[in-house]
Scaffold this motif. Structure first.
Motif, short mmCIF file in Angstrom:
data_model
loop_
_atom_site.label_atom_id
_atom_site.label_comp_id
_atom_site.label_asym_id
_atom_site.label_seq_id
_atom_site.Cartn_x
_atom_site.Cartn_y
_atom_site.Cartn_z
N LEU A 1 4.14 6.04 11.95
CA LEU A 1 3.50 6.84 10.91
C LEU A 1 4.51 7.80 10.28
O LEU A 1 4.52 8.01 9.06
CB LEU A 1 2.32 7.62 11.48
CG LEU A 1 1.07 6.80 11.81
CD1 LEU A 1 0.09 7.62 12.63
CD2 LEU A 1 0.40 6.29 10.54
N GLY A 2 5.38 8.37 11.09
CA GLY A 2 6.42 9.23 10.55
C GLY A 2 7.37 8.47 9.65
O GLY A 2 7.83 8.98 8.62
N GLU A 3 7.66 7.22 10.03
CA GLU A 3 8.57 6.39 9.24
C GLU A 3 8.04 6.14 7.83
O GLU A 3 8.82 6.01 6.88
CB GLU A 3 8.80 5.05 9.96
CG GLU A 3 9.77 4.12 9.27
CD GLU A 3 9.94 2.81 9.99
OE1 GLU A 3 10.59 1.90 9.42
OE2 GLU A 3 9.43 2.67 11.12
N VAL A 4 6.72 6.06 7.68
CA VAL A 4 6.14 5.78 6.37
C VAL A 4 5.61 7.05 5.70
O VAL A 4 4.83 6.97 4.75
CB VAL A 4 5.02 4.72 6.47
CG1 VAL A 4 5.57 3.43 7.03
CG2 VAL A 4 3.85 5.22 7.32
N GLY A 5 6.03 8.21 6.18
CA GLY A 5 5.63 9.46 5.56
C GLY A 5 4.19 9.83 5.78
O GLY A 5 3.59 10.54 4.95
N GLU B 1 -3.10 6.43 1.17
CA GLU B 1 -2.87 6.91 2.54
C GLU B 1 -3.22 5.82 3.56
O GLU B 1 -2.48 5.60 4.53
CB GLU B 1 -3.70 8.16 2.79
CG GLU B 1 -3.22 9.38 2.03
CD GLU B 1 -4.17 10.56 2.13
OE1 GLU B 1 -3.70 11.70 2.00
OE2 GLU B 1 -5.39 10.33 2.33
N ARG B 2 -4.31 5.14 3.31
CA ARG B 2 -4.72 4.07 4.23
C ARG B 2 -3.70 2.93 4.22
O ARG B 2 -3.41 2.33 5.27
CB ARG B 2 -6.11 3.57 3.84
CG ARG B 2 -6.77 2.73 4.91
CD ARG B 2 -8.29 2.73 4.77
NE ARG B 2 -8.74 2.46 3.42
CZ ARG B 2 -9.36 3.35 2.64
NH1 ARG B 2 -9.62 4.57 3.07
NH2 ARG B 2 -9.75 3.02 1.42
N ALA B 3 -3.12 2.65 3.06
CA ALA B 3 -2.09 1.61 2.97
C ALA B 3 -0.88 1.98 3.83
O ALA B 3 -0.27 1.11 4.47
CB ALA B 3 -1.66 1.41 1.52
N ARG B 4 -0.53 3.26 3.87
CA ARG B 4 0.60 3.69 4.72
C ARG B 4 0.27 3.50 6.19
O ARG B 4 1.13 3.09 6.98
CB ARG B 4 0.94 5.15 4.43
CG ARG B 4 1.49 5.38 3.04
CD ARG B 4 1.92 6.82 2.85
NE ARG B 4 2.32 7.08 1.47
CZ ARG B 4 3.32 7.86 1.11
NH1 ARG B 4 4.04 8.47 2.03
NH2 ARG B 4 3.62 8.05 -0.15
N ARG C 1 10.55 0.45 2.91
CA ARG C 1 10.38 0.19 4.34
C ARG C 1 10.58 -1.29 4.65
O ARG C 1 11.19 -1.64 5.67
CB ARG C 1 8.99 0.63 4.81
CG ARG C 1 8.76 2.13 4.83
CD ARG C 1 9.71 2.85 5.78
NE ARG C 1 10.96 3.24 5.15
CZ ARG C 1 12.14 3.32 5.76
NH1 ARG C 1 12.25 3.02 7.03
NH2 ARG C 1 13.21 3.70 5.11
N LEU C 2 10.09 -2.17 3.80
CA LEU C 2 10.29 -3.60 4.00
C LEU C 2 11.78 -3.94 3.89
O LEU C 2 12.31 -4.72 4.69
CB LEU C 2 9.48 -4.41 3.00
CG LEU C 2 7.95 -4.27 3.10
CD1 LEU C 2 7.28 -5.14 2.04
CD2 LEU C 2 7.44 -4.62 4.49
#
Length: 251
Positions: free
Chosen positions: A118-122, A138-141, A175-176
């Protein structure tokens, strides 16, 4: 050895042929984008690659092994899958949803990995919030974190940026790309051709269940393919952050 290979794969949904001899591969360290109009077979190819759509012909190999010889557990260890559907049935805290991506770890280890993802995706600040109380972005993250929580050698993402604002789209694609730069193979379906050309090493263009191009972005999305598959008169120009598509609907 390819992390993923589809060889002349055939598949149907009801009476409709959705994959008609599709062949493609994904190597370690590369991002491969699947592009094509609606109904081209992008989601079907990804679902077949993780064993969620039954083949009627051809062969799929994960890490060199025939997918039909792998148990669901073995497939889950080979590949992380981010589906297009973002609906989550229960209002669980984000950290618990992300931890579902680590079913083979102990509860404590899975939660620890989930917080890191979760930290990795902000989205670290969302860890204890219920997902039903979040915006779509937010849900997508959170769901991206669920796919990243285990360092699977292969990551498949089906339209992960659909409906997201530009900042969220950028984060997902970064991220990808980072996962591929760390050595994983990534297969991602995308509608936005400019973003696909920016993030991908190769683009596989599908049309009516068939591969019509498989090449580096500019070659795959040639003027002929743009016109024949997407109905566009277009050309690529060099922009400040990579190639940009200048196009209009073909007359």
């Amino acid at each position: 050895m390819s992390l993923l290979s589809l060889e002349a794969v055939q598949a149907r949904l009801g009476r409709a042929i959705v994959l008609d001899g599709v062949s493609l591969s994904v190597e370690a360290g590369e991002v491969v984008a699947l592009c094509g109009p609606n109904g081209a077979g992008k989601s079907s190819a990804i679902r077949a690659a993780v064993g969620l759509l039954e083949m009627t012909g051809g062969q799929i190999r994960l890490g060199g092994a025939d997918i039909t010889d792998l148990s669901p557990r073995q497939r889950a260890q080979c590949v992380a899958y981010l589906p297009q559907e973002r609906r989550i049935a229960w209002n669980l805290p984000a950290v618990e949803v992300a931890a579902l991506g680590a079913p083979f770890l102990s509860g404590a280890d899975a939660l620890s990995r989930a917080r890191a993802a979760l930290g990795e995706v902000g989205a670290g600040h969302l860890a204890d919030r219920g997902v039903a109380e979040m915006s779509g972005g937010e849900r997508a993250r959170v769901l991206l974190a669920r796919a990243l929580v285990i360092d699977a050698p292969l990551l498949l993402a089906d339209e992960p940026i659909a409906g997201l604002d530009p900042d969220a789209q950028r984060l997902v694609l970064e991220r990808l790309r980072a996962r591929a730069d760390d050595g994983a193979g990534v297969l991602v379906s995308l509608h936005d051709l400019t973003l696909a050309a920016t993030v991908a090493d190769r683009i596989v263009v599908l049309d009516r269940g068939r591969v019509v191009a498989d090449a580096p972005p500019i070659q795959a999305l040639s003027p002929a393919v743009l016109r024949e598959v997407f109905g566009l008169d277009g050309a690529w120009i060099e922009g400040p952050n990579g190639p940009l598509l200048a196009a209009r609907r073909a007359q």
